[in-house]
Design a protein around this motif. Structure first.
Motif, PDB file in Angstrom:
ATOM      1  N   PHE A   1      -1.208 -29.665 -32.800  1.00  0.00           N
ATOM      2  CA  PHE A   1      -0.134 -29.142 -31.945  1.00  0.00           C
ATOM      3  C   PHE A   1       0.682 -28.089 -32.695  1.00  0.00           C
ATOM      4  CE2 PHE A   1      -1.096 -33.430 -30.409  1.00  0.00           C
ATOM      5  CZ  PHE A   1      -1.374 -33.168 -29.083  1.00  0.00           C
ATOM      6  N   ARG A   2       0.909 -28.354 -34.009  1.00  0.00           N
ATOM      7  CA  ARG A   2       1.617 -27.364 -34.820  1.00  0.00           C
ATOM      8  C   ARG A   2       0.804 -26.076 -34.933  1.00  0.00           C
ATOM      9  NH1 ARG A   2       5.470 -28.247 -38.619  1.00  0.00           N
ATOM     10  NH2 ARG A   2       5.311 -25.988 -38.837  1.00  0.00           N
ATOM     11  N   ARG A   3      -0.501 -26.228 -35.124  1.00  0.00           N
ATOM     12  CA  ARG A   3      -1.350 -25.036 -35.225  1.00  0.00           C
ATOM     13  C   ARG A   3      -1.275 -24.215 -33.937  1.00  0.00           C
ATOM     14  NH1 ARG A   3      -5.762 -25.651 -39.426  1.00  0.00           N
ATOM     15  NH2 ARG A   3      -6.191 -27.860 -39.696  1.00  0.00           N
ATOM     16  N   ALA A   4      -1.214 -24.924 -32.811  1.00  0.00           N
ATOM     17  CA  ALA A   4      -1.194 -24.239 -31.517  1.00  0.00           C
ATOM     18  C   ALA A   4       0.184 -23.666 -31.196  1.00  0.00           C
ATOM     19  CB  ALA A   4      -1.620 -25.206 -30.413  1.00  0.00           C
ATOM     20  N   GLY A   5       1.190 -24.069 -31.959  1.00  0.00           N
ATOM     21  CA  GLY A   5       2.539 -23.552 -31.728  1.00  0.00           C
ATOM     22  C   GLY A   5       3.191 -24.141 -30.497  1.00  0.00           C
ATOM     23  N   VAL A   6       2.812 -25.362 -30.151  1.00  0.00           N
ATOM     24  CA  VAL A   6       3.413 -26.015 -28.974  1.00  0.00           C
ATOM     25  C   VAL A   6       4.191 -27.245 -29.439  1.00  0.00           C
ATOM     26  CG1 VAL A   6       1.542 -25.226 -27.491  1.00  0.00           C
ATOM     27  CG2 VAL A   6       1.405 -27.498 -28.547  1.00  0.00           C
ATOM     28  N   ALA A   7       4.970 -27.804 -28.537  1.00  0.00           N
ATOM     29  CA  ALA A   7       5.767 -28.983 -28.879  1.00  0.00           C
ATOM     30  C   ALA A   7       4.855 -30.168 -29.182  1.00  0.00           C
ATOM     31  CB  ALA A   7       6.690 -29.324 -27.717  1.00  0.00           C
ATOM     32  N   ILE A   8       5.243 -30.935 -30.193  1.00  0.00           N
ATOM     33  CA  ILE A   8       4.469 -32.131 -30.517  1.00  0.00           C
ATOM     34  C   ILE A   8       4.896 -33.235 -29.546  1.00  0.00           C
ATOM     35  CG2 ILE A   8       4.012 -33.884 -32.278  1.00  0.00           C
ATOM     36  CD1 ILE A   8       4.601 -31.649 -34.365  1.00  0.00           C
ATOM     37  N   PRO A   9       3.965 -33.803 -28.805  1.00  0.00           N
ATOM     38  CA  PRO A   9       4.336 -34.829 -27.808  1.00  0.00           C
ATOM     39  C   PRO A   9       5.036 -36.019 -28.481  1.00  0.00           C
ATOM     40  CG  PRO A   9       2.044 -34.154 -27.559  1.00  0.00           C
ATOM     41  CD  PRO A   9       2.521 -33.553 -28.831  1.00  0.00           C
ATOM     42  N   ARG A  10       5.894 -36.667 -27.717  1.00  0.00           N
ATOM     43  CA  ARG A  10       6.609 -37.813 -28.272  1.00  0.00           C
ATOM     44  C   ARG A  10       5.665 -38.967 -28.553  1.00  0.00           C
ATOM     45  NH1 ARG A  10      12.003 -38.024 -24.556  1.00  0.00           N
ATOM     46  NH2 ARG A  10      12.899 -36.086 -25.303  1.00  0.00           N
ATOM     47  N   ALA A  11       4.717 -39.151 -27.659  1.00  0.00           N
ATOM     48  CA  ALA A  11       3.764 -40.253 -27.848  1.00  0.00           C
ATOM     49  C   ALA A  11       2.365 -39.759 -27.508  1.00  0.00           C
ATOM     50  CB  ALA A  11       4.132 -41.427 -26.953  1.00  0.00           C
ATOM     51  N   PHE A  12       1.446 -39.983 -28.415  1.00  0.00           N
ATOM     52  CA  PHE A  12       0.053 -39.639 -28.145  1.00  0.00           C
ATOM     53  C   PHE A  12      -0.823 -40.402 -29.124  1.00  0.00           C
ATOM     54  CE2 PHE A  12      -0.844 -36.903 -31.802  1.00  0.00           C
ATOM     55  CZ  PHE A  12       0.439 -36.611 -32.248  1.00  0.00           C
ATOM     56  N   ASP A  13      -2.061 -40.645 -28.759  1.00  0.00           N
ATOM     57  CA  ASP A  13      -2.940 -41.327 -29.712  1.00  0.00           C
ATOM     58  C   ASP A  13      -3.846 -40.303 -30.394  1.00  0.00           C
ATOM     59  OD1 ASP A  13      -5.001 -40.719 -28.046  1.00  0.00           O
ATOM     60  OD2 ASP A  13      -5.401 -42.779 -27.416  1.00  0.00           O
ATOM     61  N   SER A  14      -4.638 -40.788 -31.343  1.00  0.00           N
ATOM     62  CA  SER A  14      -5.429 -39.876 -32.170  1.00  0.00           C
ATOM     63  C   SER A  14      -6.453 -39.101 -31.342  1.00  0.00           C
ATOM     64  CB  SER A  14      -6.131 -40.649 -33.288  1.00  0.00           C
ATOM     65  OG  SER A  14      -6.937 -41.666 -32.734  1.00  0.00           O
ATOM     66  N   ASN A  15      -6.948 -39.710 -30.246  1.00  0.00           N
ATOM     67  CA  ASN A  15      -7.930 -38.980 -29.434  1.00  0.00           C
ATOM     68  C   ASN A  15      -7.303 -37.771 -28.739  1.00  0.00           C
ATOM     69  OD1 ASN A  15     -10.036 -40.495 -30.172  1.00  0.00           O
ATOM     70  ND2 ASN A  15     -10.130 -41.752 -28.300  1.00  0.00           N
ATOM     71  N   ALA A  16      -6.030 -37.896 -28.364  1.00  0.00           N
ATOM     72  CA  ALA A  16      -5.350 -36.729 -27.790  1.00  0.00           C
ATOM     73  C   ALA A  16      -5.209 -35.647 -28.851  1.00  0.00           C
ATOM     74  CB  ALA A  16      -3.984 -37.130 -27.246  1.00  0.00           C
ATOM     75  N   GLY A  17      -4.937 -36.059 -30.092  1.00  0.00           N
ATOM     76  CA  GLY A  17      -4.851 -35.093 -31.196  1.00  0.00           C
ATOM     77  C   GLY A  17      -6.192 -34.423 -31.440  1.00  0.00           C
ATOM     78  N   ARG A  18      -7.254 -35.216 -31.402  1.00  0.00           N
ATOM     79  CA  ARG A  18      -8.594 -34.638 -31.595  1.00  0.00           C
ATOM     80  C   ARG A  18      -8.921 -33.669 -30.462  1.00  0.00           C
ATOM     81  NH1 ARG A  18      -9.906 -40.173 -33.325  1.00  0.00           N
ATOM     82  NH2 ARG A  18     -10.170 -40.099 -35.576  1.00  0.00           N
ATOM     83  N   GLY A  19      -8.487 -34.049 -29.258  1.00  0.00           N
ATOM     84  CA  GLY A  19      -8.694 -33.154 -28.119  1.00  0.00           C
ATOM     85  C   GLY A  19      -7.961 -31.847 -28.315  1.00  0.00           C
TER      86      GLY A  19
ATOM     87  N   VAL B   1      -0.976 -34.685 -22.460  1.00  0.00           N
ATOM     88  CA  VAL B   1      -1.573 -35.647 -23.394  1.00  0.00           C
ATOM     89  C   VAL B   1      -2.741 -36.388 -22.755  1.00  0.00           C
ATOM     90  CG1 VAL B   1      -1.124 -37.757 -24.695  1.00  0.00           C
ATOM     91  CG2 VAL B   1       0.546 -35.904 -24.718  1.00  0.00           C
ATOM     92  N   ALA B   2      -2.559 -36.816 -21.529  1.00  0.00           N
ATOM     93  CA  ALA B   2      -3.621 -37.585 -20.861  1.00  0.00           C
ATOM     94  C   ALA B   2      -4.875 -36.736 -20.714  1.00  0.00           C
ATOM     95  CB  ALA B   2      -3.128 -38.057 -19.492  1.00  0.00           C
ATOM     96  N   GLU B   3      -4.687 -35.478 -20.359  1.00  0.00           N
ATOM     97  CA  GLU B   3      -5.830 -34.587 -20.176  1.00  0.00           C
ATOM     98  C   GLU B   3      -6.545 -34.324 -21.516  1.00  0.00           C
ATOM     99  OE1 GLU B   3      -7.299 -33.716 -17.630  1.00  0.00           O
ATOM    100  OE2 GLU B   3      -8.562 -32.043 -18.271  1.00  0.00           O
ATOM    101  N   LEU B   4      -5.750 -34.180 -22.573  1.00  0.00           N
ATOM    102  CA  LEU B   4      -6.355 -33.966 -23.904  1.00  0.00           C
ATOM    103  C   LEU B   4      -7.167 -35.182 -24.332  1.00  0.00           C
ATOM    104  CD1 LEU B   4      -3.354 -32.219 -25.711  1.00  0.00           C
ATOM    105  CD2 LEU B   4      -5.584 -31.190 -25.214  1.00  0.00           C
ATOM    106  N   GLU B   5      -6.610 -36.350 -24.052  1.00  0.00           N
ATOM    107  CA  GLU B   5      -7.304 -37.578 -24.427  1.00  0.00           C
ATOM    108  C   GLU B   5      -8.617 -37.709 -23.663  1.00  0.00           C
ATOM    109  OE1 GLU B   5      -4.712 -40.962 -24.250  1.00  0.00           O
ATOM    110  OE2 GLU B   5      -6.385 -42.353 -24.456  1.00  0.00           O
ATOM    111  N   SER B   6      -8.572 -37.414 -22.378  1.00  0.00           N
ATOM    112  CA  SER B   6      -9.813 -37.536 -21.604  1.00  0.00           C
ATOM    113  C   SER B   6     -10.792 -36.413 -21.963  1.00  0.00           C
ATOM    114  CB  SER B   6      -9.535 -37.606 -20.107  1.00  0.00           C
ATOM    115  OG  SER B   6      -8.890 -36.444 -19.697  1.00  0.00           O
ATOM    116  N   THR B   7     -10.269 -35.266 -22.396  1.00  0.00           N
ATOM    117  CA  THR B   7     -11.169 -34.204 -22.858  1.00  0.00           C
ATOM    118  C   THR B   7     -12.011 -34.709 -24.030  1.00  0.00           C
ATOM    119  OG1 THR B   7      -9.613 -32.487 -22.186  1.00  0.00           O
ATOM    120  CG2 THR B   7     -11.257 -31.867 -23.833  1.00  0.00           C
ATOM    121  N   TRP B   8     -11.336 -35.367 -24.963  1.00  0.00           N
ATOM    122  CA  TRP B   8     -12.067 -35.881 -26.140  1.00  0.00           C
ATOM    123  C   TRP B   8     -13.043 -36.994 -25.739  1.00  0.00           C
ATOM    124  CZ3 TRP B   8     -13.196 -34.325 -30.796  1.00  0.00           C
ATOM    125  CH2 TRP B   8     -13.782 -35.234 -31.702  1.00  0.00           C
TER     126      TRP B   8
END
Lengths: 534, 370
Positions: B263-281, B331-338
């Motif tokens: 999220f930092r690399r993308a320059g967007v806000a870091i979500p308050r809650a997310f799991d590692s799969n959303a991060g991988r996404g 976050v949900a979409e990122l998680e399901s993307t992964w």
């Protein structure tokens, strides 16, 4: 002429029976004939390491899945590429004769671990003729830089000696004897004169402003140090008891090398020679600098070539084993413990060292001016003894002196401004190489790769203020990288080592014995057979 | 005659109190070290404090701070309650005998080099003493070199070989620094400590063994390209502990992967809650797609036969992740993307792909502890 031979033969025939009768009863008649030399079959080795073989005619063979090597050939599923051919223009091969191989190098086969490599435009001017000339090169010698000092290119420094794997990448700082031209530009020529692939991460200049009368050089941490009032040590004796002060008192090309008695006495557990340097009547101060001008002998080179590289498993050593983090640590710890130059300081007449330090090996080609800044045994001590300790005959020391005045001058960095690659072999016409410039500007994950015979000009904008009032400016090159040695075809065909290479005292001792037995020939070969640059 | 007698009697009586009796010498009755007055060269005052330790490098004293004074900087030392044998006079060369004598009246006669350091103090000290490495040029000048890949959840690893070979935990010179390019600039993320052990020995380091994981294999394999752990005949083991000093890690400051990094690399806000799969996404939108493709290639799972299909699956996931990374990431979409990507790749390449989808270093972090 034919008549005379006939006359001699006739006389010989007449004398022969008499001679046979007189000389005794048993006669042996010899007949000499020529027979082809058969290479003994020394078995074969399978290497899982990806292999790149450079051929005499300039072609390159790639064995990505590794290959089997015996005394005649490298065999396995591979691809052959013509000189400077693109990567999609290869043809399948199964075998390359070792007779046609100039050198074999390993390469990173994993995409994730591979470094970002830029090949300079200078590579395009390499020709098959240049490749054939490589055969003459016997030893490697790391990247070199030259500067035109008015009398032709003068060798200034060699970089990252012995950084033979990515994990051993090294950053060096070397003093330069060069000035900016009237436009404020400093030009250096970067060369690859060895059978090696050089991967250069970063090159820049350190500009050091200092008082006139001071000399600037790197210290043991590669920081700039200015020394003044430099004078010879009052006494200098080597381990054999020789007075070596006359040899070390001036930088005149007369070199210290270890006494033959010390070399012969070297044994496992005690490989060392040393020089005790005494300084007296020092002015007050905390520290001094031991000012040295030195380079390595070829002992290290022999250790590498006759040790690690002398077996058919050497490609695996250079790639897989040295990329194995645990093995690289083991090897580095041994090397650090054994090789290099260890320095200790104490009071004259005392065996107790109040300070110890070490510097690594510097390479066998270019002499390096260097200052070891050491604390005195006590504040304001007027005298001290410095001991330089090293594996016997590992160093050639031109000069050793003491500077009681040590200061830290201001240093600024001058980034590389332009890289110019030659457009024709040996030609003076050059073209800017922006890709090479981009790869070299930062110490990051991008590397400029150079091949044997390549050269290019490096330009730095130093401005026009080199001398101002009572101060002046000195320059040092700061460069970082590593290299892959090309393993010669004939080493693989006839390996000297058939058992696994083990780092240790006995390995160093055997290299020392071989080095000492063959020193003149090895030096002649090494210093006269650099790869010609184009 | 009388005067002489009186003086002798007084001297005799006073003689009973000459010197320091053990009962009056604090180090003999408690844990503390002797009180000392140390004069540092160039200073015109004494530093008064407790003698903590003495070794060949100098003395460590505690005033309002703990300070190591090198012998070369020590002008003089007076030890309260003890005689001249313990003092360091101006110009004196301190030998081993005096070092041994002084260390006996310090708080830690055994030295402080091997004292246990608490994990909290190590982290605090490291945060304070590594800020200079925010400028990566400083790190380069101090001997750090980049090794291995740019990991989606870890960034680049920069190693200091001298620190590695020294095998010490030094908060001011950690063995590893981690960087990532954020907004076009190299950005310090955190540090890593490395300790090397031989055979079955265990190190005496903070956080052992729970916070440490092994990285003894091939550089290429440690970059995430290996399905099987690397084998070696070297008895040397290399253990790593990460400390995220600059980028907060939702999974904990010592956890190896930090999935807020994409999220930092993308320059967007870091979500308050997310799991590692959303991060991988999220990582798929900022270089993680290329990393994954290379990892699959190196593991010989992506082959010339299936590369077109595999690349298409990854490209599709990249596009989906990019569109999910708005100013407020979905976050949900990122998680399901992964999750969808994992399922598609497994269908194309078989179950062995799971070993790559959960990066090799992540597997190492969770297991392989002694």
């Amino acid at each position: 002429m034919p008549r005379r031979i006939l006359t001699r033969r006739t006389a010989a025939l007449a004398l022969l029976p008499a001679a046979l009768l007189l000389s005794g009863c048993i006669h042996t008649f010899w007949r000499t004939i020529a027979v082809p030399l058969a290479r003994p079959d020394t078995g074969s080795v399978y290497l899982g390491t990806p292999i790149k073989a450079h051929l005499v005619d300039g072609r390159t063979a790639l064995f990505r899945q590794g290959a089997t090597i015996d005394h005649r050939a490298i065999a396995g599923p591979g691809m052959m590429y013509g000189l400077m051919a693109p990567s999609n223009a290869g043809t399948a091969i199964e075998r390359v004769s070792l007779d046609s191989v100039v050198g074999v190098e390993t390469f990173e086969g994993k995409a994730l671990a591979a470094q970002s490599i830029v090949v300079s435009a200078a590579a395009t001017v390499l020709t098959a003729g240049a490749t054939i000339a490589l055969l003459k090169a016997i030893f490697g010698s790391c990247p070199t830089v030259y500067a035109d000092t008015g009398t032709g290119p003068l060798l200034q420094a060699e970089g990252f000696s012995y950084a033979i794997a990515p994990l051993l990448e090294q950053r060096d700082v070397d003093p330069l004897v060069t000035r900016p031209d009237s436009d404020g530009i400093i030009r250096l020529e970067l060369r690859n004169e060895a059978l090696e692939t050089h991967n250069i991460n970063n090159i820049e200049l350190a500009e050091v402003r200092h008082a006139r009368g001071e000399r600037v050089m790197p210290d043991q941490d590669d920081h700039a140090v200015a020394v003044a009032s430099v004078r010879a040590f009052d006494e200098a004796r080597d381990r054999a008891g020789n007075d070596v002060r006359p040899v070390l008192a001036s930088a005149d090309g007369a070199l210290f090398s270890s006494d033959v008695r010390t070399v012969n006495a070297a044994r496992v557990g005690d490989l060392d020679d040393w020089i005790d340097l005494d300084a007296r009547n020092l002015p007050p101060g905390d520290s001094i600098a031991v000012v040295l001008r030195l380079r390595n002998s070829l002992l290290n080179t022999v250790l590498l070539y006759d040790g690690m590289l002398s077996g058919r498993d050497s490609p695996d050593w250079l790639d897989t084993k040295l990329q194995h983090i645990g093995t690289a640590i083991d090897l580095s710890k041994w090397y650090t413990r054994t090789m290099g130059l260890r320095v200790s300081v104490g009071s004259i007449g005392s065996s107790e060292a109040t300070w110890t330090g070490r510097v690594g090996d510097m390479g066998p080609l270019a002499f390096r001016d260097f200052a070891m800044v050491v604390p005195r045994p006590s504040p304001n001590a007027k005298s001290l003894r410095v001991r330089l300790r090293f594996v016997a005959d590992d160093w050639r020391i031109d000069y050793a002196a003491v500077s009681p005045h040590v200061s830290r001058p201001a240093t600024t960095t001058i980034p590389l401004q332009r890289v110019l690659a030659p457009m024709q072999p040996g030609g003076a016409t050059t073209t800017p190489d922006t890709a090479a410039l981009s790869a070299l500007r930062e110490a990051d994950g991008r590397y400029l790769q150079t091949l044997p015979g390549q050269r290019m000009m490096l330009e730095f904008d130093a401005g026009r203020s080199a001398q101002r009032g009572d101060s002046t400016t000195s320059y040092m090159i700061v460069w970082q990288g590593w290299y892959r040695e090309w393993i010669r075809g004939h080493w693989l065909a006839q390996p000297q080592r058939t058992t696994p290479w083990v780092a240790g005292d006995s390995t160093v001792l055997s290299a020392l014995r071989r080095w000492h037995a063959n020193q003149p020939e090895m030096e002649r070969a090494f210093y006269s057979t650099r790869v010609p640059v184009r | 005659m009388r005067t002489r007698f009186v003086v002798s009697a007084l001297l005799f009586a006073a003689g009973c109190n000459w010197g320091t009796r053990p009962v009056d010498f604090a180090p003999a009755n408690g844990p503390q070290g002797a009180r000392v007055a140390a004069r540092v060269r160039g200073e015109d005052y004494d530093r008064l404090g407790e003698l903590l330790a003495v070794d060949s490098t100098g003395i460590t004293i505690r005033t309002n701070v703990v300070t190591l004074i090198a012998w070369t900087r020590l002008a003089a030392l007076d030890v309260d309650g003890l005689g001249n044998d313990y003092d360091v006079r101006a110009g004196e060369v301190v030998g081993n005998n005096k070092i041994a004598r002084l260390s006996l009246v310090s708080r830690f006669p055994q030295g402080i080099k091997h004292l246990p350091i608490s994990l909290d103090s190590l982290i605090a000290s490291t945060e304070r003493r590594t800020t200079r490495f925010a400028d990566r040029r400083v790190a380069v000048e101090e001997g750090y070199r980049r090794v291995g890949a740019d990991f989606p959840g870890m960034g680049e690893h920069w190693i200091n070989v001298h620190s590695l070979l020294g095998n010490r935990i030094d908060p001011s010179l950690p063995t590893l620094l981690t960087y990532a390019t954020i907004s076009g600039r190299p950005t310090l993320l955190g540090v890593g400590f490395v300790v090397v052990t031989r055979a079955d020995s265990t190190p005496d380091v903070p956080g052992w063994p729970t916070e440490w994981h092994e990285h003894s294999g091939l550089l290429a394999d440690e970059s995430g390209a290996a399905i099987e752990p690397a084998k070696s005949d070297s008895p040397t083991h290399v253990w790593v502990m990460h400390v995220w000093t600059k980028l907060e890690n939702p999974a904990g400051q010592l956890s190896a992967d930090n999935w807020s990094l994409p999220f930092r690399r993308a320059g967007v806000a870091i979500p308050r809650a997310f799991d590692s799969n959303a991060g991988r996404g999220a990582a798929l939108a900022v270089g993680g797609d290329v990393f994954l493709r290379d990892a699959l290639t190196d593991a010989a799972l992506r082959t010339p036969a299936n590369s077109a299909a595999v690349d298409s699956i990854i490209a599709s996931a990249h596009a989906r992740a990019t569109s999910s990374l708005g100013a407020e990431p979905n976050v949900a979409e990122l998680e399901s993307t992964w999750s969808d990507l994992s399922a598609a790749l497994e269908q194309a390449m078989g179950p062995r792909v799971r070993a790559i989808l959960v990066p090799a270093h992540d597997r190492l972090h969770r297991g392989d502890h002694r």
